[in-house]
Design an enzyme around this catalytic site. Structure first.
Site, PDB file in Angstrom:
ATOM      1  N   CYS A 119      -1.196  -3.311 -24.547  1.00  0.00           N
ATOM      2  CA  CYS A 119      -1.455  -2.832 -23.188  1.00  0.00           C
ATOM      3  C   CYS A 119      -0.398  -3.321 -22.198  1.00  0.00           C
ATOM      4  CB  CYS A 119      -2.845  -3.248 -22.729  1.00  0.00           C
ATOM      5  SG  CYS A 119      -3.096  -5.024 -22.764  1.00  0.00           S
ATOM      6  N   HIS A 129       0.821  -1.207   0.000  1.00  0.00           N
ATOM      7  CA  HIS A 129       0.000   0.000   0.000  1.00  0.00           C
ATOM      8  C   HIS A 129       0.852   1.253   0.000  1.00  0.00           C
ATOM      9  CE1 HIS A 129      -3.802  -2.155   1.501  1.00  0.00           C
ATOM     10  NE2 HIS A 129      -3.835  -1.982   0.207  1.00  0.00           N
ATOM     11  N   ASP A 174       3.251 -10.685 -20.450  1.00  0.00           N
ATOM     12  CA  ASP A 174       3.226 -12.145 -20.511  1.00  0.00           C
ATOM     13  C   ASP A 174       3.835 -12.669 -21.802  1.00  0.00           C
ATOM     14  OD1 ASP A 174       2.216 -13.277 -18.118  1.00  0.00           O
ATOM     15  OD2 ASP A 174       0.287 -12.356 -18.557  1.00  0.00           O
ATOM     16  N   GLU A 234      -1.023 -12.616 -25.832  1.00  0.00           N
ATOM     17  CA  GLU A 234       0.065 -12.689 -24.851  1.00  0.00           C
ATOM     18  C   GLU A 234       0.666 -14.082 -24.751  1.00  0.00           C
ATOM     19  OE1 GLU A 234      -1.435 -11.561 -20.977  1.00  0.00           O
ATOM     20  OE2 GLU A 234      -3.321 -12.594 -21.286  1.00  0.00           O
TER      21      GLU A 234
HETATM   22  C1  PEP Z   1       0.354  -8.325 -20.044  1.00  0.00           C
HETATM   23  O1  PEP Z   1       0.490  -9.528 -19.820  1.00  0.00           O
HETATM   24  O2  PEP Z   1       1.067  -7.677 -20.821  1.00  0.00           O
HETATM   25  C2  PEP Z   1      -0.705  -7.555 -19.366  1.00  0.00           C
HETATM   26  C3  PEP Z   1      -0.967  -6.314 -19.700  1.00  0.00           C
HETATM   27  O3  PEP Z   1      -1.413  -8.147 -18.382  1.00  0.00           O
HETATM   28  P1  PEP Z   1      -0.911  -8.490 -16.918  1.00  0.00           P
HETATM   29  O4  PEP Z   1       0.336  -7.690 -16.677  1.00  0.00           O
HETATM   30  O5  PEP Z   1      -2.050  -8.106 -16.039  1.00  0.00           O
HETATM   31  O6  PEP Z   1      -0.696  -9.955 -16.985  1.00  0.00           O
HETATM   32 MG    MG Z   2      -1.033 -10.823 -18.969  1.00  0.00          MG
END
Ligand code: PEP
Ligand code: MG
Length: 567
Positions: A499, A186, A452, A428
């Site tokens: 993302c 936190h 990932d 991913e």
């Molecule tokens: C990713 O795997 O790039 C992603 C955005 O998701 P997370 O980091 O939540 O696995």
């Molecule tokens: Mg991911």
């Protein structure tokens, strides 16, 4: 130079305020008046709740509504019948209120601290905070108050508890150093929300730093320099000034469209983890939400959130972002994201196991609760459904079948939703990359999850230091994978976004532009910097760089070539 966990970016230079926690020792002796001890406990609890509520109210204004909820959580936890009962039973057995509180908190602390899920483990820090607050009240001691510090203070404390953070005067504190806590603690979350540079888990910080020492806290690198030499300090000041100027200079990109050097529009969205963060996304000028990690809704409760609870959360984001796109990822449970009440069986290799869309499709009744909530919220904004960890076409088809089933039910019930809601895949896994053309024929959009994708492509566990040298987006295998995903999406005419953290990587952005990425989704504070870098590249220049870089055979060579090309 002291080293620790880089928990909140930036360089802060100031004087150390070493906050020593109050002595909360007490005598453990038998008491023969449980009634009186119960009364003392009730009064201490009442005062604790009143003080904590005040802190929450203050925090809602100074930090944010979401962070204030951490304090409200303390009140809920302290007043939890289970917790109160544990204290009461001990008092009835003859303990003083102090010992009863201490032992009951110790029990809850041990329970949370031993959990596998890192987020649940962090709850142990909350229990500690409650213990300190209650014991200080019982012993009539002052708790650390960080609300009245001098300008340019660096707070040095063993553990920056949420209640201490609540009192922090953000205009006067320029850095935080602690002896405990990781990036998901936190303290780290709040330090980032306050945009105060922070280095956590610095061994023996309280011994190494004295009251009034001049400290430089480099929250980006995770370094703390104590009493630097004159020349060193001058250099740090120069770097800090340059960083502050660079941040301020980014403001010219506020309110501007995201366009490349040759005026081609790109979409710049934000990654968020809670509905409240949508506000931060808007404040940082995001053009929508490219990834709402919905699992956080599931992590902060002890049972599956109901359709209505989920609907309210998704609707909140949709309304906040008005008609801007909001991509909500369906439950990505498993791997590093454990949710105890879902009853996942322990697996030898959870990252390869029954997780994300696999778990959801194996539990259609639970998944449909989320899909129905998403559909209902789609009547209030441009919500899109994103499916995590896709590895084959059947998964997308099965999800779409469930979405259709939910649509039929809602139609029958007369509930409004967007019949054209888009369903896309998070790209991913190497499997998804290899069949990207087939998936593109089934999906309305792609979003590349590099966090990932890098791990699965390079066979590297995201959290394993011993092999982290292989975890690189610049590795030719990863770059080729990204390129083929984007090409497949472009060929099929669907939107391709990214993302994963790499979407905000200044070195990578020209390559992504050359490959044809349409949408970048980054953390809110990275929005303006990403817009700036996108604006610096024309297609011609980006293509030239990509041609050179894609011919290289090692991650180091790629990184080197990209670094040299920075504008
Ligand atoms: C990713 O795997 O790039 C992603 C955005 O998701 P997370 O980091 O939540 O696995
Ligand atoms: Mg991911």
């Amino acid at each position: 130079m002291l080293n620790g966990v880089n928990a909140s970016d930036g360089i802060g230079i100031g004087k150390a305020v070493v906050a020593i926690e109050p002595d909360l020792s007490y005598k453990s002796e038998a008491h023969d008046d449980p009634e009186a001890e119960r009364e003392r406990y009730s009064k201490a609890l009442e005062d604790f709740c009143a003080r904590t509520q005040k802190q929450a109210d203050r925090m809602a204004v100074t930090v944010g509504e979401e962070e204030a909820q951490i304090m409200v959580g303390h009140i809920t936890m302290a007043q939890d019948p289970f917790m109160m009962d544990e204290v009461g039973q001990r008092i009835d057995a003859g303990m003083g209120a102090e010992q009863a509180v201490d032992e009951a908190c110790e029990m809850f602390f041990g329970m949370f601290a031993s959990m596998d899920d890192p987020l649940m483990r962090e709850r142990a820090a909350d229990v500690k905070d409650i213990r300190t607050g209650l014991l200080a009240n019982l012993l009539d001691k002052e708790v650390i108050d960080l609300s009245a510090l001098k300008k340019d203070s660096i707070v040095v404390v063993h553990d920056l508890t949420p209640s201490m953070t609540a009192t922090i005067d953000k205009d006067h504190v320029v850095g935080i150093v602690t002896e405990t806590g990781g990036r998901t603690s936190h303290s780290a979350i709040i330090a980032r929300a306050l945009e105060i540079p922070a280095v956590l888990s610095v061994a023996d910080a309280l011994k190494q730093i004295s009251q009034g020492d001049v400290c430089v806290v480099d929250g980006t690198k995770g370094h703390v320099c104590v009493n630097p030499e004159k020349d060193e300090l001058k250099e740090f000041k120069k770097v800090a000034k340059a960083a502050a100027e660079a941040k301020a200079a980014l403001n010219v990109f506020k309110g501007k469209p995201t366009v490349t050097g040759d005026a081609e529009k790109r979409l710049l969205l934000a990654n968020i983890g809670t509905p409240e963060e949508a506000t931060s996304a808007s404040e940082h000028d995001a053009e929508g939400v490219g990834l709402f990690r919905s699992e956080f809704l599931f992590m902060d409760t002890s049972s599956l959130p109901s359709e209505n609870e989920q609907f309210v959360a998704y609707q909140k984001v949709a309304l906040r972002m008005k008609d801007q796109p909001v991509i909500i990822r369906t439950l990505d449970v498993g791997g590093d994201k454990e949710i105890p009440y879902l009853g996942l069986t322990k697996e030898e290799n959870p990252f390869m196991g029954n997780r994300a869309v696999r778990y959801c499709l194996a539990h259609p009744d639970k998944y449909k609760v989320q899909l129905r909530a998403l559909l209902r919220a789609s009547a209030f904004g441009d919500i899109k459904i994103m499916v995590p960890l896709v590895t084959c076409v059947e998964e997308i088809r099965d999800v779409k079948d469930l979405v259709d089933e939910c649509k039929k039910e809602l139609k029958k019930e007369g509930v409004k939703f967007n019949d054209d809601i888009q369903v896309g895949a998070m790209m991913e896994t190497p499997a998804a990359s290899l069949i990207a053309d087939d998936l593109a024929a089934e999906c309305d959009f792609f979003s590349i999850g590099t966090n990932d994708l890098i791990g699965y492509t390079m066979c590297v566990d995201r959290g394993n230091d011993a092999v982290s040298y292989l975890y690189s987006v610049y590795s030719p295998a990863v770059l080729r994978s990204i390129k083929r995903i984007i090409k497949a999406g472009n060929d099929a005419g669907i939107m391709v976004g990214m993302c994963g953290e790499s979407a905000a990587d200044p070195l990578l952005i020209p390559l992504l532009l050359s490959f044809g990425l349409n949408e970048f989704s980054v953390t809110p504070p990275a929005i303006l910097q990403t817009r700036k870098i996108i604006s610096e590249w024309t297609k011609k220049d980006a293509d030239k760089l990509a041609e050179k870089v894609m011919g290289l055979t090692t991650a180091a060579e790629v990184k080197n070539a990209l670094s040299k090309a920075v504008k």
